[in-house]
Design a protein around this motif. Structure first.
Motif, mmCIF file in Angstrom:
data_model
loop_
_atom_site.group_PDB
_atom_site.id
_atom_site.type_symbol
_atom_site.label_atom_id
_atom_site.label_comp_id
_atom_site.label_asym_id
_atom_site.label_seq_id
_atom_site.Cartn_x
_atom_site.Cartn_y
_atom_site.Cartn_z
ATOM 1 N N ALA A 57 1.818 1.767 12.177
ATOM 2 C CA ALA A 57 1.469 0.361 12.431
ATOM 3 C C ALA A 57 1.277 -0.357 11.099
ATOM 4 O O ALA A 57 1.048 0.280 10.059
ATOM 5 C CB ALA A 57 0.207 0.243 13.271
ATOM 6 N N THR A 86 7.166 -0.145 -1.194
ATOM 7 C CA THR A 86 6.984 -1.490 -1.757
ATOM 8 C C THR A 86 8.339 -2.124 -2.051
ATOM 9 O O THR A 86 8.523 -3.330 -1.892
ATOM 10 C CB THR A 86 6.144 -1.423 -3.053
ATOM 11 O OG1 THR A 86 4.942 -0.714 -2.793
ATOM 12 C CG2 THR A 86 5.790 -2.815 -3.565
ATOM 13 N N VAL A 91 0.805 -4.766 -6.115
ATOM 14 C CA VAL A 91 0.280 -3.680 -5.271
ATOM 15 C C VAL A 91 -1.144 -3.365 -5.713
ATOM 16 O O VAL A 91 -1.387 -3.147 -6.901
ATOM 17 C CB VAL A 91 1.148 -2.405 -5.410
ATOM 18 C CG1 VAL A 91 0.624 -1.296 -4.497
ATOM 19 C CG2 VAL A 91 2.612 -2.702 -5.110
ATOM 20 N N LYS A 137 -4.240 5.992 5.789
ATOM 21 C CA LYS A 137 -4.788 4.860 5.017
ATOM 22 C C LYS A 137 -6.273 4.664 5.362
ATOM 23 O O LYS A 137 -6.761 5.221 6.343
ATOM 24 C CB LYS A 137 -4.004 3.573 5.313
ATOM 25 C CG LYS A 137 -2.496 3.707 5.128
ATOM 26 C CD LYS A 137 -2.080 3.717 3.659
ATOM 27 C CE LYS A 137 -0.697 4.302 3.530
ATOM 28 N NZ LYS A 137 0.263 3.584 2.743
ATOM 29 N N THR A 148 5.868 -0.735 5.932
ATOM 30 C CA THR A 148 7.222 -0.967 5.434
ATOM 31 C C THR A 148 7.849 -2.146 6.172
ATOM 32 O O THR A 148 8.468 -3.027 5.560
ATOM 33 C CB THR A 148 8.083 0.303 5.635
ATOM 34 O OG1 THR A 148 7.409 1.396 5.014
ATOM 35 C CG2 THR A 148 9.456 0.156 5.035
ATOM 36 N N SER A 156 -0.609 -1.675 5.687
ATOM 37 C CA SER A 156 -0.129 -0.517 6.426
ATOM 38 C C SER A 156 -1.320 0.103 7.144
ATOM 39 O O SER A 156 -2.414 0.167 6.579
ATOM 40 C CB SER A 156 0.463 0.517 5.468
ATOM 41 O OG SER A 156 0.564 1.782 6.109
HETATM 42 C C1 LIG Z 1 1.790 3.405 2.731
HETATM 43 C C2 LIG Z 1 2.349 2.374 1.835
HETATM 44 C C3 LIG Z 1 3.387 1.521 2.246
HETATM 45 C C4 LIG Z 1 4.153 1.713 3.514
HETATM 46 O O1 LIG Z 1 3.425 1.683 4.683
HETATM 47 P P1 LIG Z 1 3.957 2.465 5.974
HETATM 48 O O2 LIG Z 1 3.000 1.999 7.043
HETATM 49 O O3 LIG Z 1 3.860 3.914 5.702
HETATM 50 O O4 LIG Z 1 5.337 2.017 6.259
HETATM 51 C C5 LIG Z 1 3.770 0.503 1.396
HETATM 52 N N1 LIG Z 1 3.193 0.344 0.184
HETATM 53 C C6 LIG Z 1 2.226 1.169 -0.250
HETATM 54 C C7 LIG Z 1 1.617 0.929 -1.593
HETATM 55 C C8 LIG Z 1 1.768 2.225 0.547
HETATM 56 O O5 LIG Z 1 0.817 3.042 0.097
#
Ligand SMILES: *Cc1c(COP(=O)(O)O)cnc(C)c1O
Length: 366
Positions: A196, A91, A133, A188, A63, A183
């Motif tokens: 992070a 996003t 995305v 993930k 984020t 992210s």
């Molecule tokens: C997880 C995610 C984010 C945000 O990432 P964070 O590290 O949780 O802040 C942004 N965009 C997408 C598509 C995500 O899956």
């Protein structure tokens, strides 16, 4: 009753690498390299090499990466940014928290990625960028989106939060946009031991700006050149990510093997797969399917002790948080239909062959 199969299980990954991971953490602690520092810098270099770009700035989350990327491109109050509505809401946070407006676009009815044919109608003279995305680990139709971005002189920002190592026409994603945001949230494909993220780019000016912004607007201690933030990456996260980066391709390969099993052996017509063009390397952060009576299906799977997810049950344009943008139901039909019928089957590299068998069997008997 057979053992529980979770939608995701991070404990197995930790158990498999426990000693190695704890050694990484010890090193950081012994050197008290807690915020930024040499372990973060090492990871930044390794990750830039892995993606195939010049620069990587480690930050505090995905984020945060999006927020800093939008700001570094000087997008702000009064500007508009095209965002797919079928995504995790973060996003859009980077856009809104810079004072700009996200303009939501539908997904296609087969790839479930952004529908590039619906972008141009949303472009106004305030539009500054398109955020694409690579959702579920599958790259969106980059060439077509890039053509539109170039035609209207817009930045392309890639949200790569779900697609570490995915490829589009033989090249890793993350090198196509002006900037790309990753992210490393624990769940993930490449996950830290906490929060992070990273911004990658070939643009030195943008990179320098992000380094400044994430560090209180400062290059030299106590000299603050502009309004900044504290959005640095922790040292422990840098060290863990370096260690895990070596394993990422192996994990992604295993995800792809599991996905292939699902795709070939689930024969139940009630379960509809995502369409993946053959020039795309999907790395299956999620294995998303469509099922008509979704709640039924999820309950049925639970009676078999198999737990599924949903990504995502409410598209961004219909979230309460964005009610002030006044979108109504019926404006993004594919995404709305998907939101009501999407199911994520269990997907993580440590799923055993027996578990995969059980999941396939349960799907076929539904
Ligand atoms: C997880 C995610 C984010 C945000 O990432 P964070 O590290 O949780 O802040 C942004 N965009 C997408 C598509 C995500 O899956």
């Amino acid at each position: 009753m057979s053992d529980r199969i979770d939608f995701m299980n991070l404990k197995r990954q930790f158990q498999n690498g426990e000693n190695e991971f704890l050694d990484c953490i010890k090193k950081v602690c012994r050197e008290t390299a807690f915020s930024g520092g040499k372990y973060v810098e090492k990871f930044e270099k390794e990750f830039a090499d892995y993606i195939g770009v010049k620069y990587c700035a480690g930050v505090d989350s995905g984020t945060g990466a999006l927020q800093l990327a939008v700001r570094a491109l000087e997008i702000g109050s009064g500007d508009e940014v095209i965002v797919p509505t079928n995504t995790f809401i973060a996003t859009a946070w980077g856009v809104i928290h810079n004072g700009a407006i996200p303009v939501f676009v539908d997904c296609t009815n087969d790839t479930w990625e952004i529908d590039y044919t619906k972008i141009e109608e949303k472009i106004t003279d305030r539009t500054k960028a398109i955020i694409g995305v690579h959702l579920y680990g599958q790259p969106f139709e980059i060439d077509e989106v890039k053509k539109i971005a170039d035609k209207y002189n817009l930045y392309l920002i890639e949200d790569c939060a779900q697609a570490h190592g995915a490829m589009y026409k033989g090249k890793k994603i993350g090198q196509y946009g002006e900037v790309a945001c990753f992210s490393f949230y624990p769940g993930k494909n490449l996950g830290a031991f906490g929060e992070a993220g990273a911004v990658v780019t070939n643009n030195k000016k943008v990179y320098d700006k992000i380094c400044l912004l994430k560090n209180h607007g400062s290059k030299e201690r106590y000299h603050h050149e502009e309004l900044g933030f504290n959005m640095r990456m922790d040292g422990i996260q840098g060290a863990i990510l370096s260690c895990k980066l070596k394993k990422l391709d192996g994990w992604n390969d295993r995800r792809r093997v599991i996905a292939q099993r699902y795709l070939t052996d689930i024969k139940n017509r009630k379960i509809k797969f995502q369409y993946t063009p053959n020039y795309i390397k999907h790395i299956y952060h999620l294995f998303e399917v469509q099922v008509d009576s979704r709640e039924n299906f999820i309950e049925y799977m639970e009676t078999n002790n198999i737990y599924c997810g949903m990504h995502y049950p409410i598209p961004c344009h219909l979230q309460n948080a964005f009610s002030f943008l006044k979108y109504s139901e019926g404006t993004c039909l594919n995404a709305e239909k998907l939101a009501k019928s999407c199911v994520s089957l269990p997907m993580f590299p440590e799923l055993t062959d027996e578990e995969i068998e059980r999941i396939i069997d349960a799907c076929n008997k539904y």
